[in-house]
Design an enzyme around this catalytic site. Sequence first.
Site, short mmCIF file in Angstrom:
data_model
loop_
_atom_site.label_atom_id
_atom_site.label_comp_id
_atom_site.label_asym_id
_atom_site.label_seq_id
_atom_site.Cartn_x
_atom_site.Cartn_y
_atom_site.Cartn_z
N CYS A 242 4.66 -4.02 7.46
CA CYS A 242 4.25 -2.99 6.50
C CYS A 242 4.65 -3.49 5.12
O CYS A 242 5.73 -3.02 4.67
CB CYS A 242 4.73 -1.63 7.06
SG CYS A 242 4.18 -1.21 8.35
N ALA A 243 3.84 -4.34 4.49
CA ALA A 243 4.57 -5.29 3.55
C ALA A 243 4.40 -4.72 1.92
O ALA A 243 5.12 -5.11 1.12
CB ALA A 243 4.04 -6.63 3.48
N ALA A 244 3.31 -3.84 1.79
CA ALA A 244 2.91 -3.58 0.44
C ALA A 244 4.08 -2.73 -0.34
O ALA A 244 4.45 -1.88 0.67
CB ALA A 244 1.58 -2.96 0.30
N PRO A 245 4.43 -2.92 -1.48
CA PRO A 245 3.86 -3.73 -2.38
C PRO A 245 4.40 -5.22 -2.49
O PRO A 245 3.96 -6.00 -3.34
CB PRO A 245 4.42 -3.08 -3.97
CG PRO A 245 5.61 -2.47 -3.59
CD PRO A 245 5.21 -1.86 -2.14
N GLY A 246 5.47 -5.57 -1.27
CA GLY A 246 5.58 -6.75 -1.20
C GLY A 246 6.73 -7.37 -1.89
O GLY A 246 7.51 -8.38 -1.86
N ASP A 266 -0.59 -4.92 5.72
CA ASP A 266 -0.66 -3.67 5.15
C ASP A 266 -1.94 -3.03 5.38
O ASP A 266 -2.97 -3.96 5.06
CB ASP A 266 0.02 -3.36 3.71
CG ASP A 266 0.16 -2.08 3.49
OD1 ASP A 266 1.61 -1.74 3.47
OD2 ASP A 266 -0.31 -1.15 3.37
N CYS A 373 13.20 4.20 4.39
CA CYS A 373 13.80 4.84 3.07
C CYS A 373 14.19 6.20 3.46
O CYS A 373 13.73 7.17 2.14
CB CYS A 373 13.20 4.43 1.51
SG CYS A 373 11.41 4.90 1.76
N1 SAM Z 1 7.79 -3.27 2.80
C1 SAM Z 1 7.59 -2.69 1.56
C2 SAM Z 1 8.34 -3.32 0.28
O1 SAM Z 1 9.28 -3.59 0.48
O2 SAM Z 1 7.65 -3.69 -0.84
C3 SAM Z 1 7.39 -1.46 1.46
C4 SAM Z 1 6.48 -0.91 2.66
S1 SAM Z 1 6.14 0.94 2.62
C5 SAM Z 1 8.08 1.70 3.11
C6 SAM Z 1 5.33 1.16 4.05
C7 SAM Z 1 3.94 0.56 3.97
O3 SAM Z 1 3.24 0.83 5.22
C8 SAM Z 1 2.98 1.10 3.04
O4 SAM Z 1 2.55 0.24 1.88
C9 SAM Z 1 1.86 1.59 3.93
O5 SAM Z 1 0.56 1.37 3.20
C10 SAM Z 1 2.11 0.66 5.10
N2 SAM Z 1 1.45 1.30 6.24
C11 SAM Z 1 1.28 2.51 6.89
N3 SAM Z 1 0.72 2.39 8.22
C12 SAM Z 1 0.34 0.97 8.31
C13 SAM Z 1 -0.14 0.58 9.49
N4 SAM Z 1 -0.75 1.18 10.47
N5 SAM Z 1 -0.58 -0.90 9.48
C14 SAM Z 1 -0.07 -1.46 8.25
N6 SAM Z 1 0.50 -0.88 7.17
C15 SAM Z 1 0.74 0.50 7.30
#
Ligand code: SAM
Length: 466
Positions: A242-246, A266, A373
Amino acid sequence: MSFFPKIRLRKEVEEYLRSAYHNSELLATLGEEEAEQKFLRLQNHLSHPPAFTTVRVNTRLISIENAKQLLSEEIHKQFPSVVIPIYEHHQLNNLLLIPVVGPRRSLKQHPVQVIVGAQCGNAVLRGAHVYSAGILSASKWMKVGDEVSVYSDVEARCKRGATEFDGTKVFVGNGISELSRSEIFCSNSPIKGKGIRMTEPVYLSPSFDNVLPGYIFLQNLPSAVVSHVLNPQPGERVLDMCAAPGGKTTHIAALMNDQGEVIAMDKIANKVEKVKQKASVLKLNSIQAFCYNSTKAVTPDSGDSQGPGPPFPPESFDRVLLDAPCSGMGQRPNMSCALSLKELTSYQPLQRKLFSTAVSLLKPGGTLVYSTCTITLSENEQLVAWALTTFPCLQLHPQDPRIGGDGLMGAGLSPDQLKLLQRFDPSLAELHDFDINDGTLEDQDRTLLANTDTIGFFIAKFVKQG
Ligand code: SAM
């Protein structure tokens, strides 16, 4: 020492969170009164910003010294009348600490008032200006160039376009209006863009939007700990589910010296573009980003691999990071949270599905790091307890560096298991007025403050037995 009132929560949400701090295991250790004090401290801290803004330096492109110099110049441009020091974090390489100066208790308030939504108020405390979309109400006579005071509508009671507001409002700072009231609320074509240029926010927190792109990356301290805990090695194949915004993806690739493969997924397409952009700006070629629902990222059997992207065969990765979608209740500052209890508790099934996929995709002997978080028991320690029962192949592993506190009691984990977790619990910090004289803080005290007065965060590290 509290400057703002504690975070406003819906009653049902407040009771739910309180119950986590009043669970029987914790009560047996702390007692009723201390447990309640801890919960109150947590609520107070959530409405205030952390003590430091933290910035990760891309030392592949710039030295720490140069980055400090350029950042100092930028901060001086934003706040010419004060000198804000920049410190290095002594346990986390490449992380710079910039004190969030405030609260500035003696700011004079002006008769022209602007009321903004709670999210916009939170953003002001993180260094943002006020954009017209965030403005709910402005005094009748407000014109361009007026000195105005800005307030956050923490109970979401203010009607858009109102000329006055008698509800509960929290002062977040002063600024100069760049639009008149009629330009903001004109029903035919309201003007978009900056409405108030903040000149005296209650907290001086520099804005790093588009500042030194490629050289620095704004990242909360606990988030910067996660990739170190994952401990990726050059040449490995690593998955960030779950990488975005990266933020963590790019950190992982940097720790691997850009050697190996970092697969970032993501499920939101435009967010994936952001990951790709970041990788390109930071010149990290080992990252490949895909828009994909990570719950479906594993093929039914090991023969079904189709190419470089998802889905992947089981046991494909040396390390997996699951920085899970969560209720985000650890974010700071947050003066008001509109989440319902249903929304707050809706993340657990998705987190468990993602976790199960992560376990399948991990090679035997591989490392899985789970982080959020948020501060709830159900998304953190209870997830760990469930994982250990559901996947006997997993073992909790010690974390390095160890900066946060132990896990919270209440999920049936043993004291030894709780010690293997890292919970960044803002209730453990002293609320702190930061003025410029704090430049005299001893290094050790500053590090302690930076390590405790953070956003609420949770990290667990597992190793899959071979
Ligand atoms: N790891 C990121 C960073 O450090 O920049 C922050 C990630 S944020 C906590 C959680 C992310 O999970 C969101 O960007 C969301 O779009 C994504 N997400 C939610 N459900 C998901 C799924 N089923 N598969 C992939 N990504 C998912």
